[in-house]
Design an enzyme around this catalytic site. Structure first.
Site, PDB file in Angstrom:
ATOM      1  N   ARG A 143       1.008  -1.299  -0.035  1.00 37.68           N
ATOM      2  CA  ARG A 143       0.141   0.119   0.205  1.00 37.68           C
ATOM      3  C   ARG A 143       1.021   1.248   0.091  1.00 37.68           C
ATOM      4  O   ARG A 143       1.799   1.412   0.636  1.00 37.68           O
ATOM      5  CB  ARG A 143      -0.751   0.105   1.436  1.00 37.68           C
ATOM      6  N   THR A 161      -1.218   7.612  -0.495  1.00 36.73           N
ATOM      7  CA  THR A 161      -2.339   7.496  -1.006  1.00 36.73           C
ATOM      8  C   THR A 161      -3.487   6.257  -0.650  1.00 36.73           C
ATOM      9  O   THR A 161      -4.563   6.188  -1.037  1.00 36.73           O
ATOM     10  CB  THR A 161      -2.460   7.175  -2.802  1.00 36.73           C
ATOM     11  N   ASP A 205       2.403 -11.278  13.273  1.00 42.26           N
ATOM     12  CA  ASP A 205       2.691 -11.165  12.077  1.00 42.26           C
ATOM     13  C   ASP A 205       3.006 -12.433  10.975  1.00 42.26           C
ATOM     14  O   ASP A 205       4.280 -12.892  11.492  1.00 42.26           O
ATOM     15  CB  ASP A 205       3.836 -10.002  11.717  1.00 42.26           C
ATOM     16  N   ASP A 251       6.509 -12.435   9.308  1.00 38.21           N
ATOM     17  CA  ASP A 251       7.695 -12.493  10.177  1.00 38.21           C
ATOM     18  C   ASP A 251       7.906 -13.609  11.006  1.00 38.21           C
ATOM     19  O   ASP A 251       8.994 -14.334  10.890  1.00 38.21           O
ATOM     20  CB  ASP A 251       7.592 -11.297  11.312  1.00 38.21           C
TER      21      ASP A 251
HETATM   22  N1  URA Z   1      -0.910  -9.610   8.842  1.00 34.02           N
HETATM   23  C1  URA Z   1      -0.385 -10.294   9.685  1.00 34.02           C
HETATM   24  O1  URA Z   1       0.510 -11.049   9.371  1.00 34.02           O
HETATM   25  N2  URA Z   1      -1.117 -10.558  10.693  1.00 34.02           N
HETATM   26  C2  URA Z   1      -2.070  -9.852  10.918  1.00 34.02           C
HETATM   27  O2  URA Z   1      -2.675  -9.815  12.182  1.00 34.02           O
HETATM   28  C3  URA Z   1      -2.577  -8.749  10.168  1.00 34.02           C
HETATM   29  C4  URA Z   1      -2.069  -8.770   8.882  1.00 34.02           C
END
Ligand code: URA
Length: 209
Positions: free
Chosen positions: A104, A108, A200, A203
């Protein structure tokens, strides 16, 4: 209208709990994501068409069933979607794999495509997008739009954890796309993470945190 299928088989729920646990390290996390994707694959492909074929067993002639429908393309949204690909390829080894990378623009808020490589015959394929976390729904929705622009007609979206908000966005913007998920979580926090979620996914898959 999109069909949303919650695939909450006990094995999947068990593995998903391990996945959510912050103590689970990258190696186990990767294995679990692939295992869950493979288990979910049974339901994601449940409506695939079969045809009768004549074969001969060691005992006699027989009629069996074989897949006849469209060929499959698995399309991970980079980068976390990659984590689900091997599990799906175990089930559908002949599938081709496309890749979509989007981010993103922070000013914008519009999607910017930085990578897109799809099988040439994407229009003829049953497309399964893999995206572990459907959070705001923005990138999944953008990826579906991009795939449609490139000719894809039959698209389904496969996630591990969805937020209610994300589901609403994708089902409103793409009512022709069915969604499969192992969990529907309550909400997003102020940083856009799914709560309780699993953090995440990218990650944790790639050990970048
Ligand atoms: N992307 C992720 O990896 N975890 C989330 O909780 C939201 C978006």
């Amino acid at each position: 209208m999109s069909k949303v299928t919650l695939i909450d088989h006990p094995l999947i729920q068990h593995k998903l709990t391990l996945l959510r646990d912050k103590k689970t390290g990258a190696k186990d996390f990767r294995e679990l994501v692939n295992e869950i994707a493979m288990l979910m694959g049974y339901e994601v492909t449940r409506d695939f068409q079969l045809e009768n074929v004549e074969i001969e067993t060691p005992i006699c002639k027989a009629t069996g069933k074989m897949l006849t429908g469209k060929k499959v393309a698995i399309v991970p949204i980079l980068r976390a979607g990659l984590g689900m690909v091997d599990g799906m390829l175990k089930l559908i080894p002949a599938a081709k794999v496309g890749h979509i990378g989007l981010y993103r623009n922070e000013e914008t808020l519009k999607p910017v495509e930085y990578y897109c490589k799809l099988p040439q015959d994407i229009a003829e394929r049953e497309v399964i997008i893999t995206e572990p976390m459907l959070a705001t729904g923005g990138s999944s929705s953008d990826a579906i739009t991009l795939l449609k622009k490139r000719g894809a007609k039959n698209i389904r979206l496969m996630c591990l954890v969805c937020s209610k908000q994300g589901l609403e966005v994708v089902t409103n913007e793409h009512p022709d796309v069915d969604i499969y998920t192992a969990a529907i979580d309550e909400k997003l926090n102020e940083h856009g993470y799914i709560v309780p979620g699993l953090g995440d996914a990218g990650d944790r898959l790639f050990g970048t945190k």
